[in-house]
Design an enzyme around this catalytic site. Structure first.
Site, PDB file in Angstrom:
ATOM      1  N   GLU B  10      41.977 125.212  43.178  1.00 26.43           N
ATOM      2  CA  GLU B  10      42.380 125.918  41.959  1.00 26.43           C
ATOM      3  C   GLU B  10      43.876 126.199  42.059  1.00 26.43           C
ATOM      4  O   GLU B  10      44.306 126.797  43.030  1.00 26.43           O
ATOM      5  CB  GLU B  10      41.638 127.253  41.828  1.00 26.43           C
ATOM      6  CG  GLU B  10      40.133 127.161  42.056  1.00 26.43           C
ATOM      7  CD  GLU B  10      39.536 128.521  42.423  1.00 26.43           C
ATOM      8  OE1 GLU B  10      40.124 129.560  42.101  1.00 26.43           O
ATOM      9  OE2 GLU B  10      38.467 128.522  43.054  1.00 26.43           O
ATOM     10  N   ASP B 126      44.716 131.996  33.151  1.00 23.64           N
ATOM     11  CA  ASP B 126      44.250 132.972  34.129  1.00 23.64           C
ATOM     12  C   ASP B 126      45.295 134.087  34.177  1.00 23.64           C
ATOM     13  O   ASP B 126      46.353 133.914  34.770  1.00 23.64           O
ATOM     14  CB  ASP B 126      44.090 132.318  35.500  1.00 23.64           C
ATOM     15  CG  ASP B 126      43.491 133.283  36.514  1.00 23.64           C
ATOM     16  OD1 ASP B 126      43.000 134.355  36.096  1.00 23.64           O
ATOM     17  OD2 ASP B 126      43.521 132.974  37.714  1.00 23.64           O
ATOM     18  N   SER B 133      41.485 124.178  37.605  1.00 27.06           N
ATOM     19  CA  SER B 133      40.465 124.219  38.665  1.00 27.06           C
ATOM     20  C   SER B 133      39.849 122.835  38.736  1.00 27.06           C
ATOM     21  O   SER B 133      39.235 122.377  37.780  1.00 27.06           O
ATOM     22  CB  SER B 133      39.382 125.247  38.349  1.00 27.06           C
ATOM     23  OG  SER B 133      39.945 126.533  38.249  1.00 27.06           O
ATOM     24  N   HIS B 190      44.020 128.389  45.232  1.00 31.34           N
ATOM     25  CA  HIS B 190      42.805 128.670  45.995  1.00 31.34           C
ATOM     26  C   HIS B 190      42.075 127.383  46.348  1.00 31.34           C
ATOM     27  O   HIS B 190      42.210 126.377  45.671  1.00 31.34           O
ATOM     28  CB  HIS B 190      41.870 129.567  45.181  1.00 31.34           C
ATOM     29  CG  HIS B 190      42.477 130.884  44.810  1.00 31.34           C
ATOM     30  ND1 HIS B 190      41.870 131.793  43.985  1.00 31.34           N
ATOM     31  CD2 HIS B 190      43.663 131.456  45.158  1.00 31.34           C
ATOM     32  CE1 HIS B 190      42.637 132.862  43.840  1.00 31.34           C
ATOM     33  NE2 HIS B 190      43.734 132.679  44.536  1.00 31.34           N
ATOM     34  N   HIS B 276      35.510 131.309  49.048  1.00 31.28           N
ATOM     35  CA  HIS B 276      36.659 131.353  48.143  1.00 31.28           C
ATOM     36  C   HIS B 276      37.892 131.665  48.991  1.00 31.28           C
ATOM     37  O   HIS B 276      38.022 132.777  49.508  1.00 31.28           O
ATOM     38  CB  HIS B 276      36.395 132.459  47.107  1.00 31.28           C
ATOM     39  CG  HIS B 276      37.387 132.522  46.001  1.00 31.28           C
ATOM     40  ND1 HIS B 276      37.981 133.698  45.619  1.00 31.28           N
ATOM     41  CD2 HIS B 276      37.887 131.576  45.176  1.00 31.28           C
ATOM     42  CE1 HIS B 276      38.804 133.472  44.597  1.00 31.28           C
ATOM     43  NE2 HIS B 276      38.769 132.194  44.314  1.00 31.28           N
TER      44      HIS B 276
END
Lengths: 69, 545
Positions: B10, B126, B133, B190, B276
């Site tokens: 992401e 976001d 993503s 991420h 995550h």
């Protein structure tokens, strides 16, 4: 100075004395290679000069982001 | 053990209005997402607006340690399971104040803050950044490819916005694949990895803290400036290190933890955990990316096998920052058992454990072998001749450029031109981005060429459910009502609320599973009927015959 020691001899600056001192000097191979590629490094910088935003100070100041994850 | 597992990336892009530094970041991000969504719809020949995101399945307050944070105790930015705080109308209204032309150029009903792309990815606003993503993939190589595809999406969006700027009067927007503005703000890149639910979370956290504190020696993107505001001059390995305050926690926007506990599997909860990972830098270098996804997947394999080395750090957050702040790579950090190790030495211990485990298991598959060999090769080079990695690692490539400027022009670390080089390294445009200039000049090795990356921007991976999601969106763009990671809703003539297709298993609904079925369906209704016949448990509709 840690950075200069491993990556060759850049301009010495006061602030670098704050960096942690490495235990031993960098291998000379890195510096030798850096020297042999000096010519192409200059070509590279000349090319980068041509694409860098013109007013560095203003651009850097204006690069303001909001927080993210 | 293998590097293969379900994973994804992401990326939140830095967003900048050229010539208007005070433009509203949410508006700019909305402009980017809306413009790219419109571009895709035009390419697909779609007539309706883009499919909405379905927030069902988002659980940002579930903590992997076994509890749920009450909503009233959460930071508002943690509530990612509801549509953004600003509605599309509010964004448009805000933009209206900034640009009188917005109302004429932008149909309010067409404002898109969240969309699913034909390659199975999600592109959305976001908070105040556009985020891509990636679709779910099964190998580190594919993770790098579909992450780079996101950079191509970002570039296409930037170009489309620029092309329409003259007629709309809206800002020209540019995007940067970096993680900080050097003014106290950070935004993430991420990773996520699927792990069996049976693996205890505390074992994951224990093994990952020293690994995450040290992998930046390979995967750091490099940064000019030390401290969250870049207040101390110098260079460090990581974009993100100075923005982390805790070892383990649920937050992602404040008090950031090295190990994040968000328990949002986007899959069958009883079987899967989705780790995550928020500590990583945004990588442009394919090699750095391959190492990031590959070595992390291997360490997760070690934890699953109970074979992870015991390297508990005395203070993981302090170690993270100490390692990042020393590009000579000689700084040691204390372990709880009294040892003092460098970042490279910590990484070597993980590498040795992974090698030993591979040999005991009968030898690695080719992708695993590639990662293991590269891992060893890069650690060796970092120890003996770091500058030789200037054609492979982001932080070294950036450092070599900066060193060139310092030597030629005698610049101090706080000279704005060096910060400019840092920022512009991450510019997504090939004509301006310094990473892309290095690639074009043959000074940076790549794993994928521009054509492969462009193809991945429009095509999903074949071996995960992203194949089904992406093909549904591109074949029947007017019929997909909503979509998310583990379901899609399709409109059917005469069926109220249409049909909902569940996708609880990331490795189901692949090209092998449903390729012929999707390929032969003349329309969405036939597809849903065929799928309901073949896989009745996945299709939910009240009145489908």
């Amino acid at each position: 100075m840690a950075q200069e020691r491993i990556f060759g001899t850049g301009a010495q600056r006061r602030e670098e004395t704050e960096l942690p001192e490495p235990g031993a000097p960098a291998p000379s191979a890195a510096q030798a290679q850096a020297r042999t590629s000096t010519g192409s490094a200059d070509d590279l910088l000349a090319e980068i000069d041509g694409v860098l935003e013109s007013n560095a100070e203003e651009f850097v100041k204006g690069f303001v982001q909001k927080g993210g994850q | 053990m293998t590097v293969r597992r379900v994973m994804g990336a992401e990326t939140e892009y830095g967003v900048l209005a050229t010539g208007n530094p005070h433009a509203n970041a949410t508006v700019l991000s909305t402009q980017v997402v809306t413009t790219y969504a419109a571009l895709v719809r035009r390419r697909l020949g779609a007539s309706r607006s883009a499919a909405d995101w379905d927030y069902h399945g988002e659980t940002p307050l579930e903590d992997a340690r076994g509890f749920t944070v009450p909503r009233e105790q959460a930071d508002p930015t943690q509530l990612t399971d509801v549509a953004p705080v600003l509605t599309a109308e509010e964004v448009a209204a805000e933009a209206l104040r900034e640009s009188g032309l917005w109302a004429e150029s932008m149909d309010w009903a067409q404002v898109v803050m969240n969309t699913v792309l034909p390659n199975g990815a999600r592109l959305y606003v976001d908070h105040s950044h556009p985020e891509y993503s990636s679709p779910e993939v099964t190998t580190p190589r594919d993770a790098v490819l579909w992450d780079a595809a996101g950079d191509r999406v970002a570039l296409d969006a930037v170009r489309a916005v620029a092309a329409s700027a003259a007629s709309t009067g809206l800002d020209v927007v540019n995007l940067y694949k970096n993680n900080t503005d050097n003014k106290s703000v950070s935004y993430g890149a991420h990773e996520n990895y699927l792990v069996p639910r049976t693996v205890p979370f505390d074992r994951l956290a224990t093994a990952l803290l020293p690994f995450f504190a040290s992998r930046q020696v390979m995967c750091g993107a490099g940064r000019v400036g030390l401290g969250p505001r870049g207040q101390r001059p110098g260079f460090q390995l990581s974009q993100r290190a100075d923005f982390f305050e805790r070892e383990i926690g649920l937050e992602t926007t404040v008090h950031r933890p090295i190990v994040n506990t968000r328990d949002e599997p986007h899959a069958e909860r009883g079987r899967h955990r989705r780790l995550h990972v928020i500590i990583g830098d945004a990588n442009l270098s394919h090699t750095a990316g391959l190492l990031k996804f590959g070595t992390t997947s291997l360490v997760l394999g070690l934890v699953e096998a109970g074979a992870a080395p015991d390297l508990g750090l005395a203070d993981p957050v302090a170690a993270l920052q100490a390692i990042s702040h020393d590009p000579s790579l000689r700084t040691t950090v204390p372990l709880r058992d009294g040892r003092e190790l460098t970042g490279i030495q910590l990484q070597r211990l993980y590498l040795e454990a992974a090698r030993a485990h591979e040999e005991a298991g009968g030898g690695p598959d080719p992708q695993t072998r590639e990662v293991l060999e590269l891992w060893g090769e890069v650690l060796d080079a970092l120890e003996t001749d770091p500058l030789s990695l200037a054609d492979r690692l982001d932080w070294v490539a950036k450092y070599a450029l900066l060193r060139g400027y310092r030597e030629r022009d005698g610049l101090a670390w706080d000279d704005p031109r060096l910060t400019l080089v840092d920022l512009q390294y991450a510019d997504v445009r090939p004509e301006k981005g310094l990473y892309h200039r290095l690639v074009a000049g043959g000074r940076m090795r790549t794993l994928f060429d521009a054509e492969e990356i462009e193809r991945a921007a429009g095509t999903p991976p074949a071996d995960t459910r992203a194949w089904f999601r992406g093909h549904l969106v591109s074949r029947f763009p007017d019929d997909v009502l909503t979509a998310n990671w583990d379901s899609v809703s399709v409109a059917l003539p005469g069926v109220r609320r249409g049909a909902r297709i569940a996708m609880p298993e990331p490795l189901d609904l692949t090209r092998d599973d449903v390729g012929p079925l999707v390929g032969s369906a003349p329309d969405a209704e036939h597809l849903v009927r065929a799928l309901a016949g073949a896989r009745p448990a996945l299709v939910h509709t009240g009145s489908l015959g």
